[in-house]
Design a protein around this motif. Structure first.
Motif, PDB file in Angstrom:
ATOM      1  N   PHE A  14       0.829  -1.209   0.000  1.00  0.00           N
ATOM      2  CA  PHE A  14       0.000   0.000   0.000  1.00  0.00           C
ATOM      3  C   PHE A  14       0.867   1.265   0.000  1.00  0.00           C
ATOM      4  CE2 PHE A  14      -2.755  -3.106   2.542  1.00  0.00           C
ATOM      5  CZ  PHE A  14      -3.268  -3.669   1.386  1.00  0.00           C
ATOM      6  N   MET A  15       1.990   1.211   0.722  1.00  0.00           N
ATOM      7  CA  MET A  15       2.884   2.381   0.753  1.00  0.00           C
ATOM      8  C   MET A  15       3.504   2.622  -0.624  1.00  0.00           C
ATOM      9  SD  MET A  15       2.771   0.685   3.647  1.00  0.00           S
ATOM     10  CE  MET A  15       3.952  -0.058   4.736  1.00  0.00           C
ATOM     11  N   LYS A  16       3.801   1.520  -1.321  1.00  0.00           N
ATOM     12  CA  LYS A  16       4.425   1.656  -2.649  1.00  0.00           C
ATOM     13  C   LYS A  16       3.397   2.198  -3.650  1.00  0.00           C
ATOM     14  CE  LYS A  16       7.307  -2.053  -1.090  1.00  0.00           C
ATOM     15  NZ  LYS A  16       7.538  -3.494  -1.023  1.00  0.00           N
ATOM     16  N   LEU A  17       2.189   1.673  -3.548  1.00  0.00           N
ATOM     17  CA  LEU A  17       1.118   2.127  -4.441  1.00  0.00           C
ATOM     18  C   LEU A  17       0.855   3.622  -4.252  1.00  0.00           C
ATOM     19  CD1 LEU A  17      -1.290   1.486  -6.342  1.00  0.00           C
ATOM     20  CD2 LEU A  17      -2.643   1.011  -4.301  1.00  0.00           C
ATOM     21  N   ALA A  18       0.936   4.089  -3.009  1.00  0.00           N
ATOM     22  CA  ALA A  18       0.619   5.504  -2.724  1.00  0.00           C
ATOM     23  C   ALA A  18       1.514   6.442  -3.534  1.00  0.00           C
ATOM     24  CB  ALA A  18       0.785   5.781  -1.229  1.00  0.00           C
ATOM     25  N   SER A  19       2.765   6.057  -3.729  1.00  0.00           N
ATOM     26  CA  SER A  19       3.670   6.906  -4.501  1.00  0.00           C
ATOM     27  C   SER A  19       3.227   6.995  -5.969  1.00  0.00           C
ATOM     28  CB  SER A  19       5.095   6.343  -4.413  1.00  0.00           C
ATOM     29  OG  SER A  19       5.855   6.758  -5.516  1.00  0.00           O
ATOM     30  N   ILE A  20       2.783   5.860  -6.505  1.00  0.00           N
ATOM     31  CA  ILE A  20       2.339   5.839  -7.911  1.00  0.00           C
ATOM     32  C   ILE A  20       1.050   6.666  -8.062  1.00  0.00           C
ATOM     33  CG2 ILE A  20       1.643   4.333  -9.848  1.00  0.00           C
ATOM     34  CD1 ILE A  20       4.542   3.861  -8.969  1.00  0.00           C
ATOM     35  N   VAL A  21       0.141   6.503  -7.094  1.00  0.00           N
ATOM     36  CA  VAL A  21      -1.118   7.271  -7.129  1.00  0.00           C
ATOM     37  C   VAL A  21      -0.794   8.762  -7.194  1.00  0.00           C
ATOM     38  CG1 VAL A  21      -3.129   7.966  -5.741  1.00  0.00           C
ATOM     39  CG2 VAL A  21      -2.524   5.545  -5.941  1.00  0.00           C
ATOM     40  N   ARG A  22       0.112   9.184  -6.332  1.00  0.00           N
ATOM     41  CA  ARG A  22       0.439  10.610  -6.255  1.00  0.00           C
ATOM     42  C   ARG A  22       1.115  11.088  -7.544  1.00  0.00           C
ATOM     43  NH1 ARG A  22       5.033  11.791  -3.765  1.00  0.00           N
ATOM     44  NH2 ARG A  22       5.540  13.946  -4.149  1.00  0.00           N
ATOM     45  N   ALA A  23       2.005  10.248  -8.082  1.00  0.00           N
ATOM     46  CA  ALA A  23       2.724  10.635  -9.310  1.00  0.00           C
ATOM     47  C   ALA A  23       1.749  10.746 -10.491  1.00  0.00           C
ATOM     48  CB  ALA A  23       3.824   9.625  -9.607  1.00  0.00           C
ATOM     49  N   VAL A 133       7.730  -2.977 -10.105  1.00  0.00           N
ATOM     50  CA  VAL A 133       8.374  -1.919  -9.315  1.00  0.00           C
ATOM     51  C   VAL A 133       9.022  -2.572  -8.098  1.00  0.00           C
ATOM     52  CG1 VAL A 133       7.948   0.154  -7.924  1.00  0.00           C
ATOM     53  CG2 VAL A 133       6.721  -0.180 -10.083  1.00  0.00           C
ATOM     54  N   GLU A 134      10.282  -2.310  -7.887  1.00  0.00           N
ATOM     55  CA  GLU A 134      11.120  -2.920  -6.841  1.00  0.00           C
ATOM     56  C   GLU A 134      11.662  -4.253  -7.356  1.00  0.00           C
ATOM     57  OE1 GLU A 134       9.842  -4.455  -2.901  1.00  0.00           O
ATOM     58  OE2 GLU A 134      10.284  -2.453  -2.191  1.00  0.00           O
ATOM     59  N   ALA A 135      12.170  -4.211  -8.593  1.00  0.00           N
ATOM     60  CA  ALA A 135      12.695  -5.421  -9.229  1.00  0.00           C
ATOM     61  C   ALA A 135      14.152  -5.651  -8.823  1.00  0.00           C
ATOM     62  CB  ALA A 135      12.594  -5.264 -10.745  1.00  0.00           C
ATOM     63  N   GLY A 136      14.623  -6.859  -9.071  1.00  0.00           N
ATOM     64  CA  GLY A 136      16.062  -7.164  -8.968  1.00  0.00           C
ATOM     65  C   GLY A 136      16.608  -7.362  -7.570  1.00  0.00           C
ATOM     66  N   GLU A 368       7.449   9.565  -9.744  1.00  0.00           N
ATOM     67  CA  GLU A 368       7.365  10.475 -10.910  1.00  0.00           C
ATOM     68  C   GLU A 368       8.218   9.951 -12.066  1.00  0.00           C
ATOM     69  OE1 GLU A 368       8.367  14.415  -9.241  1.00  0.00           O
ATOM     70  OE2 GLU A 368       7.326  13.638  -7.482  1.00  0.00           O
ATOM     71  N   ARG A 369       9.411   9.426 -11.713  1.00  0.00           N
ATOM     72  CA  ARG A 369      10.272   8.867 -12.780  1.00  0.00           C
ATOM     73  C   ARG A 369       9.576   7.697 -13.462  1.00  0.00           C
ATOM     74  NH1 ARG A 369      14.253   9.177  -8.388  1.00  0.00           N
ATOM     75  NH2 ARG A 369      15.171  11.228  -8.590  1.00  0.00           N
ATOM     76  N   ILE A 370       8.920   6.866 -12.652  1.00  0.00           N
ATOM     77  CA  ILE A 370       8.246   5.684 -13.216  1.00  0.00           C
ATOM     78  C   ILE A 370       7.143   6.114 -14.178  1.00  0.00           C
ATOM     79  CG2 ILE A 370       6.686   3.773 -12.600  1.00  0.00           C
ATOM     80  CD1 ILE A 370       8.448   3.414 -10.052  1.00  0.00           C
ATOM     81  N   VAL A 371       6.306   7.035 -13.768  1.00  0.00           N
ATOM     82  CA  VAL A 371       5.184   7.458 -14.619  1.00  0.00           C
ATOM     83  C   VAL A 371       5.713   8.073 -15.927  1.00  0.00           C
ATOM     84  CG1 VAL A 371       3.236   9.071 -14.780  1.00  0.00           C
ATOM     85  CG2 VAL A 371       3.538   7.673 -12.726  1.00  0.00           C
ATOM     86  N   GLU A 372       6.777   8.848 -15.820  1.00  0.00           N
ATOM     87  CA  GLU A 372       7.362   9.461 -17.025  1.00  0.00           C
ATOM     88  C   GLU A 372       7.859   8.391 -18.004  1.00  0.00           C
ATOM     89  OE1 GLU A 372      10.984  12.379 -17.152  1.00  0.00           O
ATOM     90  OE2 GLU A 372       9.466  13.045 -15.693  1.00  0.00           O
ATOM     91  N   ILE A 373       8.536   7.372 -17.472  1.00  0.00           N
ATOM     92  CA  ILE A 373       9.061   6.306 -18.337  1.00  0.00           C
ATOM     93  C   ILE A 373       7.903   5.514 -18.949  1.00  0.00           C
ATOM     94  CG2 ILE A 373      10.443   4.167 -18.390  1.00  0.00           C
ATOM     95  CD1 ILE A 373      12.157   5.482 -16.112  1.00  0.00           C
TER      96      ILE A 373
END
Ligand code: UD1
Length: 379
Positions: A14-23, A133-136, A368-373
């Motif tokens: 949920f914490m990780k998703l929150a960043s994507i929602v905001r971006a 997201v959070e690969a490798g 933000e970087r993820i959404v841009e890519i």
């Protein structure tokens, strides 16, 4: 328009998703030309108010568009149930991108469905672009269910977003092409940075009656909590630590059921130097980490959060998939030997804890970087 579907299932998602929602929201506010439609699917892997709903409220994430309500089960039945319930949803929505985070059963289940799906013929794609997201990250311990989930999810994802520089060479050694990997930073840290000020106003310490310094404890890894021969020595070790410092211990449901089964919960309850609590909300827990002298944990994400908050973290595991927290941050990877745990915690309490640095790109802008890519790859 770009249609992104994100999956969340268990607490750390949920914490990780929150960043994507905001971006996504930020992108849509700034850019009217290519709007992003964001669909949130909650698998229901975690379902308690305290393990799930409170996070949506604390983090200001909109309620999920779809909830698969799978609940608990064995690994096989939980994973299979998510797959069965997710397939018709994916076929109905046909997103351009399927975004999964972390390493829980929901992550691999939805990735596997998307990798074999065939959209109806009138759709512009045969299947979504699968984004992890959070690969490798690798602990190199295949007895951990999360390690299996990580390896499999990375293998069948199309785009891999990483949090640490070391992940790229690991993914390449597993046959992933360089172009698939983007080092973007850490979405969990985006959310931490966004909420740390608000967390400061939490009154959890007053609620728990804490006015002295304390050690914060969390435990839930099956390898630590499922068997009495591993859990009991850890609990005895905590009892020893209380001779030096008060302990606060919010108990995960999995751990609570083991503690009760092995007759250990009453021992903890009777110790006046231990404050037990139910699982806490995000802001309350962040406040407790921030003010702790030391955190003792076996969690993945807490190793990262303590590094950013510069709080020493003693990790009761033999390995970590997040080496940057040890090499650069405040994390001590020490296993479960009781003498070693007590010695490490004592040294830190005497003021000799690691100070640590913040890892590269853990700057609050990964989402933000993820959404841009995604916009450049998928539009
Ligand atoms: C899961 C993740 C783990 C993550 C952790 C955070 C996998 C394989 N594991 O482990 O990576 O770090 O979440 O919490 O996906 N339960 C409740 N209420 C809930 C959820 C669970 O009571 O809301 C109980 C159930 O009895 C269940 C047990 O907790 O059997 C374990 O839950 P489960 O989702 O299977 O695994 P976690 O140990 O939480």
């Amino acid at each position: 328009m770009l249609k992104i579907m994100s999956i969340a299932g268990a607490r750390p998602n949920f914490m990780k998703l929150a960043s994507i929602v905001r971006a996504v929201e930020k992108h849509n506010d700034d850019n009217e030309k290519t709007p992003v439609k964001h669909i949130i699917v909650h698998t229901g892997q975690h379902y308690d108010q305290k393990m799930s709903d409170s996070f949506f409220i604390d983090l200001g994430i909109p309620q999920p568009d779809i909830n698969l309500e799978v609940g608990s089960g064995s690994h096989a039945s939980q994973t299979a149930e998510i797959m069965k319930r997710f397939e018709p949803v994916l076929l109905d929505q046909c997103p351009d991108v399927l975004l999964v985070v972390g390493d829980v059963n929901s992550t691999i289940a939805c990735t596997l469905v998307a990798s074999k799906i065939e959209y109806p013929a009138d759709q512009k794609r045969k299947r979504p672009i699968i984004v992890h997201v959070e690969a490798g990250l690798r602990s190199f311990d295949r007895d951990m269910p999360e390690e299996v989930n990580r390896i499999l999810t990375d293998t069948i994802s199309d785009l891999l977003f990483t949090t640490e520089e070391s992940c790229l060479s690991q993914l390449q050694s597993e046959g992933v092409a360089l172009e698939q990997v983007h080092f973007v930073g850490n979405v969990m840290i985006d959310t931490l940075m966004q909420h740390v000020e608000k967390a400061e106003r939490s009154i959890i310490k007053e609620d728990l009656g804490l006015d002295n310094p304390y050690v914060l404890v969390t435990l839930h890894r099956p390898s630590n909590v499922d068997r009495q021969e591993t859990l009991q020595p850890i609990i005895e070790c905590l009892m020893q630590i209380t001779q030096q410092q008060h302990i606060v211990f919010p108990v995960h449901p999995r751990t609570k059921s083991s503690l009760e089964k092995f007759g250990l919960f009453q021992i903890l309850e009777k110790n006046p130097a231990i404050t037990l609590a139910d699982p806490l909300g995000y802001l309350d827990f962040l406040k407790l980490i921030k003010d702790a002298k030391v955190v003792i944990t076996d969690s993945g994400g807490i190793q990262e959060e303590t590094t950013v908050l510069k709080v020493p973290c003693v990790t009761l595991r033999e390995n970590t998939e997040r080496p940057v927290t040890v090499n650069i941050g405040t994390n001590y990877l020490i296993g479960t030997d009781p003498a070693r745990i007590v010695k490490t915690v004592s040294e830190i309490l005497q003021g000799n804890g690691k100070k640590g640095e913040i890892p590269p790109l853990w700057d609050g802008h990964a989402g933000e970087r993820i959404v841009e890519i995604l916009l450049s790859c998928a539009s």
